[in-house]
Design a protein around this motif. Sequence first.
Motif, PDB file in Angstrom:
ATOM      1  N   ARG A   1      10.797  13.239  -5.888  1.00 55.29           N
ATOM      2  CA  ARG A   1       9.633  12.529  -5.377  1.00 55.29           C
ATOM      3  C   ARG A   1       9.976  11.332  -4.719  1.00 55.29           C
ATOM      4  N   TRP A   2       9.537  11.586  -3.527  1.00 51.78           N
ATOM      5  CA  TRP A   2       9.661  10.150  -2.384  1.00 51.78           C
ATOM      6  C   TRP A   2       8.365   9.543  -1.964  1.00 51.78           C
ATOM      7  N   ILE A   3       8.185   8.150  -2.125  1.00 52.87           N
ATOM      8  CA  ILE A   3       7.193   7.490  -2.054  1.00 52.87           C
ATOM      9  C   ILE A   3       7.104   6.530  -0.951  1.00 52.87           C
ATOM     10  N   THR A   4       6.227   6.266   0.043  1.00 56.49           N
ATOM     11  CA  THR A   4       6.559   5.410   1.427  1.00 56.49           C
ATOM     12  C   THR A   4       5.411   4.380   0.751  1.00 56.49           C
ATOM     13  N   VAL A   5       6.029   3.120   0.915  1.00 60.08           N
ATOM     14  CA  VAL A   5       5.092   2.022   0.725  1.00 60.08           C
ATOM     15  C   VAL A   5       5.267   1.063   1.789  1.00 60.08           C
ATOM     16  N   GLY A   6       4.344   0.245   1.997  1.00 55.36           N
ATOM     17  CA  GLY A   6       4.648  -0.996   3.114  1.00 55.36           C
ATOM     18  C   GLY A   6       3.414  -2.059   2.792  1.00 55.36           C
ATOM     19  N   PRO A   7       3.846  -3.269   3.159  1.00 55.97           N
ATOM     20  CA  PRO A   7       2.807  -4.322   3.245  1.00 55.97           C
ATOM     21  C   PRO A   7       1.632  -4.045   4.034  1.00 55.97           C
TER      22      PRO A   7
ATOM     23  N   GLU B   1       0.805  -1.272   0.045  1.00 54.93           N
ATOM     24  CA  GLU B   1      -0.027   0.007  -0.109  1.00 54.93           C
ATOM     25  C   GLU B   1       0.875   1.271  -0.039  1.00 54.93           C
ATOM     26  N   VAL B   2       0.303   2.401  -0.754  1.00 61.71           N
ATOM     27  CA  VAL B   2       1.073   3.529  -0.816  1.00 61.71           C
ATOM     28  C   VAL B   2       0.669   4.234   0.607  1.00 61.71           C
TER      29      VAL B   2
END
Length: 136
Positions: free
Chosen positions: A40-46, A29-30
Amino acid sequence: MDITIHQTYLPQDDPDAALGFYRDILGFEVRNDVGYNGLRWITVGPVGQPGTSIVLHPPAADPGVTDEERRTIVEMMAKGTYAAINLATKDLDSTFEKLQAGDVEVVQEPTDQPYGVRDCAFRDPAGNMVRIQELR
């Protein structure tokens, strides 16, 4: 001590391709998507693990990095030798099939390693090594 891994950083040189891999193929998920000065910095994770994230960041965005260092980082990314992450799954073969169907660069098919793990490997769009180990 009670220490957890909260975030790790992986470079990305194409935010949309990174999203396509981490969100659309891996199913993460974002959690954040921030732009600043054309970067651009994008943080994602399970999903279901809000305490663990990957920050996909522009390579060498730190103002302390020299142009020569930045070029070296970009060269290493292109070769797939700059950054890596190890992930885990309960069903490696099923995960591998889904990822392979997502048209990703396969580095190694599921293999029983001599050091006792079963894993596979891919490269993300920026060249980062993504290894996925089967939980036993």
